[in-house]
Design an enzyme around this catalytic site. Sequence first.
Site: not given
Length: 465
Positions: A293, A304, A318
């Site tokens: 999560s 990224e 998740k």
Amino acid sequence: MLIFSLVLVTAGITVLALTLGGGTEQPIAQRIDSDRQEFNKLFSTYDTLSKEYYKDVDENKLINGAINGMIDSLEDPYSDYMNEEEAKSFHENISSSFEGIGAEIQEQEGRIVIVSPIKGSPAEKAGLQPNDIILSVNGKSLQGMSSTEAVLLIRGKKGSEVELEIQRGENTEPLMVKLTRDTIPLETVYAEMLKDGIAKIQITSFSENTAQELRSAINDMAGKGMKGIIIDVRGNPGGLLDQAEEIASMFVPKGEVIFQVEDRSGEKAVFKSKNDRELDVPVVVLVDKGSASASEILAAAVKESAGIQLVGENTFGKGTVQSAKDFDDKSNFKFTTAKWLTPDGNWIHKTGIKPDVQVVLPQYANLAFISPDKELKLSDSSAEVKTAEQMLEALGFAPGQVDGFFDQQTKKAVQAFQTSKKLEATGVVKGKTTLMLMEGLRNKILSNDTQLKKAQELLNKEITK
């Protein structure tokens, strides 16, 4: 007479309001607004059960059951109705300390599964791991229960005991684990200075004050000559979205994307870093299968949008966002409102995030636990005996052939271990011997943390450039 009315809220939340009053009233099914005919079956069933069931029914229980059934029909483990007691437990999980075993759990296909134990908790000390299945609590089966129902059984006062039946892996025998509940503290950030000026900062969950705790930890480490940071979110089950966003902003350059949220219509909201100062030291982030999560939001953002390397194992997976709505009676329900996507638009739900550098812990880090109440002795043959043999072997006490049979060589190894710990050399594994065996293994795992060592290696290369 019970008067039952339906209130529709603009956000699309259905709230069932109850009032008690006297007089003669029409059955609910006859008092429905003509443009809400889809509720005829629901109200007609309620009227019928209230009047014709063979014994008196609890009206509130019927209402709660109807709401619960509606949410269960979504087949979403992250959407759940909570009665007043369950809702109180839910809020405690986010905003305050609580008493229990310290493990994040979720419902998966009718089973209660551990997402991750919390650092320093009874669950972690007992060796519970992500993906362990909790079959029962004090003999009561959890089959078909929601995660909030299971939490109420597992939690309890500090010092009290709870016995869990645990299954690790589909084809293994269940094991009984007895834990002593404790206070699970508010603190979510733990910092320490390793050698070569590398600071290791572990974030155990994302609660109300986690971002502030992290800032304080970074400042403290900077004052001690920090040259690089290892952010450790292994075993971090997640928490509050705003905290993940704020923390990611500390590492992602200003204006770069942290994550995206996609609603049911496909519309996307993009959340960008508000960083007003970039850290001038290299960073590596540790992840594993217990990183879920909010941990994954942070991991994806730094990977990224900041080029920070992830080290460890594939994360939990998740990729949804939940909201909670409170009723006037202090019950509530949480439900999935959207998907979250990584900065590059990837949805990691059920697949997780692959680290840049994959490193697994030693095989003995995945060993099951042994109940200290169970006696293992000469001539016994079982899965627990094999686990004890594997532990002895990992700690340098030769048990002979590791085959699950407690032979004379195994007994000698147990006696040697007991002597080294100043215990009576009975050659029997039980009680203190079992506890010290598992504690020794835990210390061995901590001292031979292959993932942490790889992160240190990567940082040292960056520092010396």
